[in-house]
Scaffold this motif. Structure first.
Motif, PDB file in Angstrom:
ATOM      1  N   ASN A 140      45.254  25.600  37.501  1.00 19.95           N
ATOM      2  CA  ASN A 140      45.811  26.647  36.649  1.00 19.95           C
ATOM      3  C   ASN A 140      44.857  27.833  36.664  1.00 19.95           C
ATOM      4  OD1 ASN A 140      48.175  25.230  35.655  1.00 19.95           O
ATOM      5  ND2 ASN A 140      46.725  23.910  34.573  1.00 19.95           N
ATOM      6  N   VAL A 141      45.391  29.024  36.918  1.00 21.74           N
ATOM      7  CA  VAL A 141      44.574  30.228  37.080  1.00 21.74           C
ATOM      8  C   VAL A 141      44.972  31.265  36.037  1.00 21.74           C
ATOM      9  CG1 VAL A 141      43.972  32.131  38.623  1.00 21.74           C
ATOM     10  CG2 VAL A 141      44.288  29.829  39.552  1.00 21.74           C
ATOM     11  N   GLN A 142      43.964  31.861  35.399  1.00 20.91           N
ATOM     12  CA  GLN A 142      44.190  32.974  34.485  1.00 20.91           C
ATOM     13  C   GLN A 142      43.277  34.122  34.890  1.00 20.91           C
ATOM     14  OE1 GLN A 142      43.567  32.071  30.323  1.00 20.91           O
ATOM     15  NE2 GLN A 142      44.629  33.915  29.638  1.00 20.91           N
ATOM     16  N   ILE A 143      43.834  35.346  34.944  1.00 24.94           N
ATOM     17  CA  ILE A 143      43.078  36.532  35.339  1.00 24.94           C
ATOM     18  C   ILE A 143      43.203  37.563  34.220  1.00 24.94           C
ATOM     19  CG2 ILE A 143      42.734  38.308  37.103  1.00 24.94           C
ATOM     20  CD1 ILE A 143      44.292  36.427  39.040  1.00 24.94           C
ATOM     21  N   PHE A 144      42.074  37.987  33.682  1.00 21.33           N
ATOM     22  CA  PHE A 144      42.074  38.864  32.507  1.00 21.33           C
ATOM     23  C   PHE A 144      42.120  40.327  32.950  1.00 21.33           C
ATOM     24  CE2 PHE A 144      39.819  34.925  31.469  1.00 21.33           C
ATOM     25  CZ  PHE A 144      40.609  34.473  30.426  1.00 21.33           C
ATOM     26  N   ARG A 203      47.874  37.185  33.333  1.00 23.16           N
ATOM     27  CA  ARG A 203      47.220  37.312  32.023  1.00 23.16           C
ATOM     28  C   ARG A 203      47.425  36.057  31.184  1.00 23.16           C
ATOM     29  NH1 ARG A 203      49.520  43.200  30.562  1.00 23.16           N
ATOM     30  NH2 ARG A 203      51.371  42.168  31.417  1.00 23.16           N
ATOM     31  N   TYR A 204      48.480  35.317  31.487  1.00 24.35           N
ATOM     32  CA  TYR A 204      48.669  33.970  30.950  1.00 24.35           C
ATOM     33  C   TYR A 204      48.548  33.000  32.116  1.00 24.35           C
ATOM     34  CZ  TYR A 204      50.364  36.409  26.829  1.00 24.35           C
ATOM     35  OH  TYR A 204      50.446  37.232  25.745  1.00 24.35           O
ATOM     36  N   SER A 205      47.984  31.864  31.843  1.00 26.48           N
ATOM     37  CA  SER A 205      47.669  30.908  32.905  1.00 26.48           C
ATOM     38  C   SER A 205      48.905  30.492  33.694  1.00 26.48           C
ATOM     39  CB  SER A 205      47.003  29.673  32.287  1.00 26.48           C
ATOM     40  OG  SER A 205      46.615  28.777  33.283  1.00 26.48           O
ATOM     41  N   LYS A 220      34.898  39.097  30.743  1.00 24.72           N
ATOM     42  CA  LYS A 220      35.669  37.973  31.265  1.00 24.72           C
ATOM     43  C   LYS A 220      36.536  38.466  32.409  1.00 24.72           C
ATOM     44  CE  LYS A 220      37.790  36.657  27.537  1.00 24.72           C
ATOM     45  NZ  LYS A 220      38.672  35.852  26.649  1.00 24.72           N
ATOM     46  N   LEU A 221      36.503  37.764  33.532  1.00 24.48           N
ATOM     47  CA  LEU A 221      37.302  38.143  34.693  1.00 24.48           C
ATOM     48  C   LEU A 221      38.466  37.193  34.924  1.00 24.48           C
ATOM     49  CD1 LEU A 221      34.469  38.983  37.258  1.00 24.48           C
ATOM     50  CD2 LEU A 221      35.692  40.561  35.762  1.00 24.48           C
ATOM     51  N   ALA A 222      38.155  35.905  34.998  1.00 21.47           N
ATOM     52  CA  ALA A 222      39.185  34.930  35.347  1.00 21.47           C
ATOM     53  C   ALA A 222      38.706  33.538  34.983  1.00 21.47           C
ATOM     54  CB  ALA A 222      39.496  35.005  36.849  1.00 21.47           C
ATOM     55  N   SER A 223      39.640  32.604  34.957  1.00 20.82           N
ATOM     56  CA  SER A 223      39.289  31.198  34.761  1.00 20.82           C
ATOM     57  C   SER A 223      40.207  30.335  35.602  1.00 20.82           C
ATOM     58  CB  SER A 223      39.373  30.798  33.286  1.00 20.82           C
ATOM     59  OG  SER A 223      40.710  30.867  32.829  1.00 20.82           O
ATOM     60  N   ILE A 224      39.707  29.165  35.978  1.00 24.62           N
ATOM     61  CA  ILE A 224      40.533  28.169  36.659  1.00 24.62           C
ATOM     62  C   ILE A 224      40.348  26.831  35.950  1.00 24.62           C
ATOM     63  CG2 ILE A 224      40.596  29.299  38.908  1.00 24.62           C
ATOM     64  CD1 ILE A 224      38.381  27.518  39.866  1.00 24.62           C
ATOM     65  N   GLU A 225      41.437  26.077  35.887  1.00 27.73           N
ATOM     66  CA  GLU A 225      41.449  24.802  35.174  1.00 27.73           C
ATOM     67  C   GLU A 225      41.888  23.702  36.117  1.00 27.73           C
ATOM     68  OE1 GLU A 225      43.209  23.323  30.889  1.00 27.73           O
ATOM     69  OE2 GLU A 225      44.630  24.200  32.313  1.00 27.73           O
ATOM     70  N   SER A 226      41.254  22.547  36.005  1.00 26.00           N
ATOM     71  CA  SER A 226      41.587  21.423  36.862  1.00 26.00           C
ATOM     72  C   SER A 226      42.983  20.899  36.571  1.00 26.00           C
ATOM     73  CB  SER A 226      40.566  20.293  36.690  1.00 26.00           C
ATOM     74  OG  SER A 226      40.587  19.808  35.355  1.00 26.00           O
ATOM     75  N   GLY A 243      40.252  25.419  48.198  1.00 29.35           N
ATOM     76  CA  GLY A 243      39.331  25.975  47.218  1.00 29.35           C
ATOM     77  C   GLY A 243      39.755  27.357  46.785  1.00 29.35           C
ATOM     78  N   ILE A 244      39.307  27.760  45.599  1.00 26.66           N
ATOM     79  CA  ILE A 244      39.622  29.068  45.036  1.00 26.66           C
ATOM     80  C   ILE A 244      38.321  29.854  44.862  1.00 26.66           C
ATOM     81  CG2 ILE A 244      40.567  30.314  43.048  1.00 26.66           C
ATOM     82  CD1 ILE A 244      42.379  27.930  42.517  1.00 26.66           C
ATOM     83  N   CYS A 245      38.315  31.085  45.383  1.00 26.58           N
ATOM     84  CA  CYS A 245      37.169  31.983  45.209  1.00 26.58           C
ATOM     85  C   CYS A 245      37.457  32.979  44.105  1.00 26.58           C
ATOM     86  CB  CYS A 245      36.886  32.748  46.503  1.00 26.58           C
ATOM     87  SG  CYS A 245      36.424  31.731  47.909  1.00 26.58           S
ATOM     88  N   LEU A 246      36.498  33.142  43.213  1.00 25.26           N
ATOM     89  CA  LEU A 246      36.522  34.194  42.204  1.00 25.26           C
ATOM     90  C   LEU A 246      35.320  35.078  42.505  1.00 25.26           C
ATOM     91  CD1 LEU A 246      37.233  32.012  39.019  1.00 25.26           C
ATOM     92  CD2 LEU A 246      38.902  33.176  40.475  1.00 25.26           C
TER      93      LEU A 246
END
Length: 324
Positions: free
Chosen positions: A182-186, A214-216, A247-253, A286-289
């Motif tokens: 799950n990816v969220q980008i602010f 902006r929402y996951s 805050k830039l972004a988050s990823i969730e397992s 893989g995901i790069c931020l």
């Protein structure tokens, strides 16, 4: 021949990371989730494989991260020609740049390591002798802080970043079909690009587009519409003049037991979901931020950016923090 050296850093929360002197690369980050160890960073099985790596796996990339159109820019009123390494464009500083240099270790203790690399004046077309110092520090709050300090002997273009590929899921195996994250980008804005990944110069709202994270949202290898290699702006002005992070972004397992939060004082972040990965890895594994100045910023007057000079070094902070 210079040998690859490894540097381990750790905290008392069962985070253990390995950095190597080739490309100042983060090659492993082991953390404990419900008493099970997860390695959340993609890497090769042998150190020698990094010498021929085409994916910038875990590396510090630059002098200028991302793409510069036609490998040209104007610096101090003079047009410079950089070394092209992706068609007519330059990507991540050109061939044999920071990601493929052997760095010098100047400091190493239990929780941190500092590496330095100097590129000669004119390297791949960049004006000035450029020295990059990178410090990796893992805190007791499971926050990896990457501090980057860049000095140049001349007015020049710099903007390096970190390029780890994260996979937070339980089975990190080269031969297993990747599970979703799950990816969220602010970010309220993104920069559209052409088919070569070069920005058009526009800054567009993400609202009512496929780039509204902006929402996951779930990002998976089976959903082509949710694959990303795009730049998102968190600020429309240059934020690198101080060390305040956003805050830039988050990823969730996939199992929702582990989240990684990316922050920086850079004004933008490239989110890349790994669709170009090939053997020994798998597509989208893989995901790069990648916190950064936007691609081609030196040629785009409306993108937040500043040149680096002997009087104005560049100082950037990149933070990757885990919550469980």
């Amino acid at each position: 021949m210079t040998k690859i050296k490894t540097y381990d850093i750790s905290n008392h929360q069962n985070d253990r990371l390995t950095i190597i002197n080739f490309g100042a690369r983060l090659t492993s980050w082991q953390t404990t989730v419900n008493d099970e160890i997860r390695n959340i960073v993609l890497g090769y099985k042998t150190l020698e494989d990094y010498l021929t790596d085409p994916f910038y796996m875990g590396a510090i990339v630059g002098p200028y991260a991302n793409r510069i159109a036609f490998a040209r820019s104007t610096v101090g009123g003079e047009e410079i020609t950089l070394t092209a390494n992706e068609d007519q464009n330059q990507l991540h500083g050109g061939d044999n740049a920071l990601a493929h240099q052997f760095w010098q270790c100047s400091q190493h203790d239990e929780s941190s390591v500092t590496l330095t690399c100097t590129l000669a004046d004119g390297f791949n077309g960049y004006p000035g002798s450029i020295t990059v110092e990178v410090k990796y520090h893992i805190s007791e709050a499971s926050e990896l802080i990457i501090s980057i300090h860049v000095e140049s002997s001349k007015f020049t273009i710099v903007g390096p970043t970190a390029h780890p590929y994260f996979n937070l899921n339980k089975e990190l195996d080269h031969y297993v079909q990747p599970k979703a994250h799950n990816v969220q980008i602010f970010s309220d804005h993104y920069t559209p690009v052409n088919d070569k990944g070069i920005p058009t110069g526009e800054i567009k709202s993400v609202q009512n587009t496929e780039f509204d994270f902006r929402y996951s949202k779930e990002v998976s290898s089976s959903n082509n519409s949710q694959q990303l290699d795009h730049n998102f702006l968190v600020s429309l002005t240059d934020t690198t003049t101080d060390l305040s992070c956003f805050k830039l972004a988050s990823i969730e397992s996939n199992d929702k037991k582990l989240t990684l939060h990316a922050s920086s004082n850079y004004p933008a972040v490239q989110v890349y979901t790994g669709m170009h990965l090939k053997a020994p890895f798998t597509k989208n594994q893989g995901i790069c931020l990648e916190p950064q100045f936007s691609p081609d910023s030196p040629n785009q007057v409306n993108f937040p950016f500043h040149f680096t000079s002997p009087e104005q070094p560049l100082n950037t902070i990149i933070s990757y923090k885990l919550t469980k």
